[in-house]
Design an enzyme around this catalytic site. Structure first.
Site, PDB file in Angstrom:
ATOM      1  N   SER A  59     -22.786 -75.989 -50.879  1.00 16.00           N
ATOM      2  CA  SER A  59     -23.886 -75.206 -51.466  1.00 16.00           C
ATOM      3  C   SER A  59     -24.115 -73.916 -50.679  1.00 16.00           C
ATOM      4  CB  SER A  59     -25.178 -76.021 -51.461  1.00 16.00           C
ATOM      5  OG  SER A  59     -24.982 -77.253 -52.105  1.00 16.00           O
TER       6      SER A  59
HETATM    7  N1  SAM Z   1     -24.029 -81.327 -49.605  1.00 17.99           N
HETATM    8  C1  SAM Z   1     -22.697 -80.799 -49.765  1.00 17.99           C
HETATM    9  C2  SAM Z   1     -22.284 -79.906 -48.629  1.00 17.99           C
HETATM   10  O1  SAM Z   1     -23.094 -79.641 -47.733  1.00 17.99           O
HETATM   11  O2  SAM Z   1     -21.102 -79.493 -48.624  1.00 17.99           O
HETATM   12  C3  SAM Z   1     -22.461 -80.135 -51.096  1.00 17.99           C
HETATM   13  C4  SAM Z   1     -22.544 -81.086 -52.187  1.00 17.99           C
HETATM   14  S1  SAM Z   1     -21.632 -80.679 -53.620  1.00 17.99           S
HETATM   15  C5  SAM Z   1     -22.634 -79.417 -54.311  1.00 17.99           C
HETATM   16  C6  SAM Z   1     -22.011 -82.143 -54.564  1.00 17.99           C
HETATM   17  C7  SAM Z   1     -21.270 -83.376 -54.081  1.00 17.99           C
HETATM   18  O3  SAM Z   1     -21.818 -84.506 -54.760  1.00 17.99           O
HETATM   19  C8  SAM Z   1     -19.787 -83.383 -54.402  1.00 17.99           C
HETATM   20  O4  SAM Z   1     -19.042 -83.543 -53.234  1.00 17.99           O
HETATM   21  C9  SAM Z   1     -19.613 -84.561 -55.350  1.00 17.99           C
HETATM   22  O5  SAM Z   1     -18.379 -85.223 -55.227  1.00 17.99           O
HETATM   23  C10 SAM Z   1     -20.779 -85.445 -54.936  1.00 17.99           C
HETATM   24  N2  SAM Z   1     -21.200 -86.434 -55.935  1.00 17.99           N
HETATM   25  C11 SAM Z   1     -21.318 -86.320 -57.272  1.00 17.99           C
HETATM   26  N3  SAM Z   1     -21.742 -87.474 -57.809  1.00 17.99           N
HETATM   27  C12 SAM Z   1     -21.924 -88.345 -56.772  1.00 17.99           C
HETATM   28  C13 SAM Z   1     -22.357 -89.694 -56.681  1.00 17.99           C
HETATM   29  N4  SAM Z   1     -22.719 -90.411 -57.742  1.00 17.99           N
HETATM   30  N5  SAM Z   1     -22.410 -90.257 -55.461  1.00 17.99           N
HETATM   31  C14 SAM Z   1     -22.059 -89.565 -54.341  1.00 17.99           C
HETATM   32  N6  SAM Z   1     -21.630 -88.295 -54.378  1.00 17.99           N
HETATM   33  C15 SAM Z   1     -21.568 -87.681 -55.570  1.00 17.99           C
END
Ligand code: SAM
Length: 216
Positions: A59
């Site tokens: 993000s």
């Molecule tokens: N917080 C992260 C960082 O600092 O890099 C960025 C997050 S990214 C915008 C969203 C993440 O949520 C992705 O890596 C995706 O694979 C994960 N995601 C999506 N659905 C999910 C779920 N049900 N459980 C865990 N992770 C999930």
């Protein structure tokens, strides 16, 4: 320190945007370039999201700052993060709660979870546990949580997350499909919920049982 000038520029810009000093101090300690792919190192301190592989993103710093500010994290808080991605946001949460607290961060894509673990280790964070699972059902094992930070967009607030938030706990979560809103969710002393809309955001989808059902 490497990238010091860019990092200071980013922090000044976040300060001008009204981000609180506690969050700025935490962000000043986390080397964002440790969490960015090698070929994008020169963009590590841009205030924008960046690709981290598997169609996912780290993000933008202002988004991390806004969410952490809204959460009002105290030393010693036990925090649940959904969507570890690169591990950067987990590191900022870990700075805010300190060694006396803990961050449980859930990621559904094993490859990302593994590289996030490496990034966090390299940056020296021992108070973060990365778990490979569908975080849309929360993480019952260490519930209830003082704070919950969801970094992907859900269709609606997953019921297990409300159940796993402590009374007087706080959660931030982006909700919506085509247009998303960032919701601040507060549980009061009796366990009822108050939601406030913090504005429009853009996040990748939360995929899973209480998330979107996407065929891959
Ligand atoms: N917080 C992260 C960082 O600092 O890099 C960025 C997050 S990214 C915008 C969203 C993440 O949520 C992705 O890596 C995706 O694979 C994960 N995601 C999506 N659905 C999910 C779920 N049900 N459980 C865990 N992770 C999930």
């Amino acid at each position: 320190m490497e990238h010091e000038e860019e990092r200071q520029r980013l922090l000044s810009s976040l300060r001008e945007q009204g981000i609180g000093e506690k969050v700025l101090e935490a962000m000043s300690k986390v080397p964002r370039h440790f969490f960015i792919p090698q070929k994008l190192q020169s963009a590590a301190y841009y205030d924008s999201p960046l690709p981290i592989g598997d169609k996912q993103t780290i993000s933008a710093p202002h988004m991390v700052a806004i969410m952490c500010d809204l959460l009002g994290i105290r030393r010693g808080d036990v925090i649940l993060e959904l969507g570890t991605g690169s591990g950067y946001n987990a590191a900022v949460l870990a700075e805010l709660t300190g060694p006396e607290g803990h961050v449980y961060s859930i990621e559904r894509i094993p490859k990302l979870a593994e590289s996030a673990k490496e990034n966090l280790q390299k940056a020296g964070y021992n108070n973060v546990t990365v778990v490979i699972a569908d975080g849309s059902t929360g993480y019952e094992k260490h519930a209830p949580y003082d704070r919950i930070c969801v970094t992907s967009a859900a269709p609606s607030i997953p019921k297990p997350l409300i159940d796993q938030l402590k009374n007087e706990g706080i959660m931030v979560i982006p909700v919506g499909q085509y247009t998303q809103r960032l919701l601040l969710v507060k549980k009061n002393t009796e366990g009822s919920i108050e939601e406030t809309d913090q504005g429009g955001v853009i996040f990748v989808p939360l995929v899973g049982k209480y998330g979107f059902h996407i065929r891959e």
